[in-house]
Design a protein around this motif. Sequence first.
Motif, PDB file in Angstrom:
ATOM      1  N   UNK A  26      30.689-114.102 -75.125  1.00 26.80           N
ATOM      2  CA  UNK A  26      30.828-113.160 -74.014  1.00 26.80           C
ATOM      3  C   UNK A  26      30.191-113.781 -72.780  1.00 26.80           C
ATOM      4  N   UNK A  27      30.713-113.428 -71.623  1.00 26.26           N
ATOM      5  CA  UNK A  27      30.139-113.916 -70.368  1.00 26.26           C
ATOM      6  C   UNK A  27      29.106-112.892 -69.913  1.00 26.26           C
ATOM      7  N   UNK A  28      27.937-113.366 -69.477  1.00 24.96           N
ATOM      8  CA  UNK A  28      26.875-112.442 -69.076  1.00 24.96           C
ATOM      9  C   UNK A  28      27.198-111.747 -67.747  1.00 24.96           C
ATOM     10  N   UNK A  29      26.541-110.632 -67.527  1.00 18.58           N
ATOM     11  CA  UNK A  29      26.804-109.793 -66.352  1.00 18.58           C
ATOM     12  C   UNK A  29      26.629-110.544 -65.039  1.00 18.58           C
ATOM     13  N   UNK A  30      25.561-111.298 -64.932  1.00 22.47           N
ATOM     14  CA  UNK A  30      25.282-112.012 -63.683  1.00 22.47           C
ATOM     15  C   UNK A  30      26.472-112.874 -63.278  1.00 22.47           C
ATOM     16  N   UNK A  31      27.004-113.629 -64.235  1.00 20.94           N
ATOM     17  CA  UNK A  31      28.091-114.540 -63.903  1.00 20.94           C
ATOM     18  C   UNK A  31      29.403-113.801 -63.652  1.00 20.94           C
ATOM     19  N   UNK A  32      29.618-112.658 -64.292  1.00 25.51           N
ATOM     20  CA  UNK A  32      30.810-111.870 -63.998  1.00 25.51           C
ATOM     21  C   UNK A  32      30.758-111.313 -62.579  1.00 25.51           C
ATOM     22  N   UNK A  33      29.593-110.816 -62.176  1.00 31.79           N
ATOM     23  CA  UNK A  33      29.435-110.312 -60.806  1.00 31.79           C
ATOM     24  C   UNK A  33      29.595-111.467 -59.825  1.00 31.79           C
ATOM     25  N   UNK A  34      29.058-112.612 -60.162  1.00 35.06           N
ATOM     26  CA  UNK A  34      29.203-113.789 -59.310  1.00 35.06           C
ATOM     27  C   UNK A  34      30.674-114.167 -59.141  1.00 35.06           C
ATOM     28  N   UNK A  35      31.454-114.113 -60.219  1.00 38.75           N
ATOM     29  CA  UNK A  35      32.889-114.397 -60.120  1.00 38.75           C
ATOM     30  C   UNK A  35      33.603-113.367 -59.249  1.00 38.75           C
ATOM     31  N   UNK A  36      33.194-112.097 -59.355  1.00 36.22           N
ATOM     32  CA  UNK A  36      33.770-111.062 -58.487  1.00 36.22           C
ATOM     33  C   UNK A  36      33.469-111.327 -57.021  1.00 36.22           C
ATOM     34  N   UNK A  37      32.240-111.742 -56.736  1.00 35.70           N
ATOM     35  CA  UNK A  37      31.874-112.052 -55.351  1.00 35.70           C
ATOM     36  C   UNK A  37      32.601-113.298 -54.843  1.00 35.70           C
ATOM     37  N   UNK A  38      32.823-114.266 -55.714  1.00 32.00           N
ATOM     38  CA  UNK A  38      33.597-115.450 -55.315  1.00 32.00           C
ATOM     39  C   UNK A  38      35.030-115.070 -54.976  1.00 32.00           C
ATOM     40  N   UNK A  39      35.607-114.165 -55.766  1.00 30.51           N
ATOM     41  CA  UNK A  39      36.969-113.692 -55.483  1.00 30.51           C
ATOM     42  C   UNK A  39      37.011-112.965 -54.134  1.00 30.51           C
ATOM     43  N   UNK A  40      35.960-112.195 -53.837  1.00 30.53           N
ATOM     44  CA  UNK A  40      35.881-111.483 -52.561  1.00 30.53           C
ATOM     45  C   UNK A  40      35.836-112.474 -51.408  1.00 30.53           C
ATOM     46  N   UNK A  41      35.025-113.509 -51.522  1.00 33.10           N
ATOM     47  CA  UNK A  41      34.905-114.521 -50.475  1.00 33.10           C
ATOM     48  C   UNK A  41      36.213-115.275 -50.292  1.00 33.10           C
ATOM     49  N   UNK A  42      36.851-115.646 -51.389  1.00 35.95           N
ATOM     50  CA  UNK A  42      38.133-116.352 -51.288  1.00 35.95           C
ATOM     51  C   UNK A  42      39.198-115.480 -50.642  1.00 35.95           C
ATOM     52  N   UNK A  43      39.229-114.193 -50.984  1.00 32.77           N
ATOM     53  CA  UNK A  43      40.203-113.284 -50.384  1.00 32.77           C
ATOM     54  C   UNK A  43      39.958-113.164 -48.879  1.00 32.77           C
TER      55      UNK A  43
END
Length: 136
Positions: A26-43
């Motif tokens: 499983x991927x930990x919460x910190x890294x999932x939130x980090x991926x969400x924020x990266x998607x926000x920045x890319x968008x």
Amino acid sequence: MQVVAIDPSAAFRKALRIWLPRTGVAVDHFHLISLGNQAMTEARRNLSQQVKDCRGRRVDKAWAHRMLLLRAGDTLTPNAAHRLTEVFAADDPPGKLEAVWKVKEQLRALLRTGSLADAAIANQAPRDSRRQPPPY
């Protein structure tokens, strides 16, 4: 079955498959939130490039308030929520930025719960007025 929470690195997954083949990953919460924020920045960056044909500038609301887009929606003050609404109105004509922001916030809500049933309940529960994300 045992489960290991890791960072979403291919090297970690490969090592676990070799050394602990029966362990769930499983991927930990910190890294999932980090991926969400990266998607926000890319968008945000892609939208700026598509709409304005340039990188974001200080005069662009989405660039000026880029850190606000990364904040947790439930921690926004009424003033910050209003500024975020202005960002969506001014710099997000197709609504893509707002859509990515909503997905990021749904991910955060899901991660705060202990089960999918709890997540469904949390998604339908009304939020108090101080912590409500911007109106849509």
